[in-house]
Design a protein around this motif. Sequence first.
Motif, PDB file in Angstrom:
ATOM      1  N   ASP A 195       0.848  -1.200   0.000  1.00 43.16           N
ATOM      2  CA  ASP A 195       0.000   0.000   0.000  1.00 43.16           C
ATOM      3  C   ASP A 195       0.887   1.255   0.000  1.00 43.16           C
ATOM      4  OD1 ASP A 195      -2.359   1.507   0.118  1.00 43.16           O
ATOM      5  OD2 ASP A 195      -2.420   1.472   2.313  1.00 43.16           O
ATOM      6  N   HIS A 199       1.149   4.249  -2.657  1.00 43.55           N
ATOM      7  CA  HIS A 199       1.016   5.679  -2.344  1.00 43.55           C
ATOM      8  C   HIS A 199       2.107   6.498  -3.029  1.00 43.55           C
ATOM      9  CE1 HIS A 199      -1.312   4.544   1.560  1.00 43.55           C
ATOM     10  NE2 HIS A 199      -2.020   4.381   0.471  1.00 43.55           N
ATOM     11  N   HIS A 264      -6.253   3.509  -6.401  1.00 44.75           N
ATOM     12  CA  HIS A 264      -7.110   3.536  -5.216  1.00 44.75           C
ATOM     13  C   HIS A 264      -8.592   3.583  -5.601  1.00 44.75           C
ATOM     14  CE1 HIS A 264      -3.441   3.913  -2.933  1.00 44.75           C
ATOM     15  NE2 HIS A 264      -4.134   3.733  -1.828  1.00 44.75           N
ATOM     16  N   HIS A 278      -7.410  -3.937   1.396  1.00 40.47           N
ATOM     17  CA  HIS A 278      -6.981  -2.749   0.656  1.00 40.47           C
ATOM     18  C   HIS A 278      -5.622  -2.932  -0.038  1.00 40.47           C
ATOM     19  CE1 HIS A 278      -6.518   1.434  -0.410  1.00 40.47           C
ATOM     20  NE2 HIS A 278      -5.345   1.443   0.208  1.00 40.47           N
TER      21      HIS A 278
HETATM   22 FE   LIG Z   1      -3.791   3.069   0.227  1.00 40.10          FE
END
Ligand SMILES: [Fe+2]
Length: 385
Positions: A195, A199, A264, A278
């Motif tokens: 994740d 980002h 996302h 996620h």
């Molecule tokens: Fe994220």
Amino acid sequence: MPSFDFHCPTRIVHGPGRLPELGELARSLGDVERVMVVSDPGVVAAGHTARGIASLEQAGLQTRLFDGLRENPTTDHVDAGLAVAREFRPDAIIAIGGGSSMDCGKGVNFLYSCGGRMQDYWGVGKATGPLLPMIAVPTTSGTGSETQSFALISDAQSHRKMACGDKRAAFRVALLDPELTITQPPRVTALTGIDAIAHTLETLVTTKRNGMSAAFTREAWRLLSQGFPRVLAKPNDLTARSWMQLGACYAGLAIENSMLGAAHALANPLTASFGVVHGEAVGLMLPHVIRKNAAADGVPLAYQEVDAMISYPAGRDPDGAVEHLASFVTSLAAEAGLATRLADLDVPRERLPALAADATQQWTGTFNPLALSESDFLELYEAAY
Ligand SMILES: [Fe+2]
């Protein structure tokens, strides 16, 4: 590049073995006597919460623990925390844990300080007054919530993820002790690490990217692209854990200043409709978004720059940077034991059009360097299948 107005409201304290400073940091917030600690049961079981509370009590503070939250906190978890806050009447809130604890702590703060329901704060700048001061003590390296003013809370009924942002919801202090991240279960390291990688690669190219976010993105990428393979291979490597923790924090600062993009927007419907975690969802969709976004102005050069920071054999072709970068992300996900194809996640292919329609409704997608239509999102889901 767009102009920017940078202000970091969060004091960042970093270094191994610094958790015992939590009590004094809480004291530094000012007129604080009663502290509510928000933590998830896994972090409590690892012992970090008790050590944090011990430090707070040593500093003479009264504490109350709320640990009634789970991954992807919902409005129900926030309401449960609110009930504890109303009874205890804290002067400050301290989140010890991953993104779920940090976001739930912010959610409780919105409702306790300003009233109403979580849905009232969906969007930006919806707080109606000052919030309680907060400290973040992250135990994962992923979300970057510690340096962002957003709380991601899912509606318990619709499962829709609500991004509730307000500058007043930013933490006053982030205490980054990399020793706390060593106890993460391997799957949590994998999910949060990918994740954080997402980002950096999303903030790198958004329409809101600027000189300041680019500086954080680049340093985050340098740390994460080297640190992630190392923590997967050697979970106790404190140096690599430190890189991951700082990388995730810098990526959080990049998000705060440039927002996120289509990976996302594509991941959120997978989580809402099929419970895909996620990190797994975003890591799976990102390589396809990289290939797609390469058609946008200036984006191939940005990808080339970060691709050149990955160490790999001499003699490579810069024209192949986009494909190399996309494949690098897939190889990291595979190395981390995460799915690299949608077909492996029990997502029925006939549901892809509905997911694509949902992706068009995701606010985060509006910052993607290419404006994507429903058919573009469907094409990306199909490519990932
Ligand atoms: Fe994220």
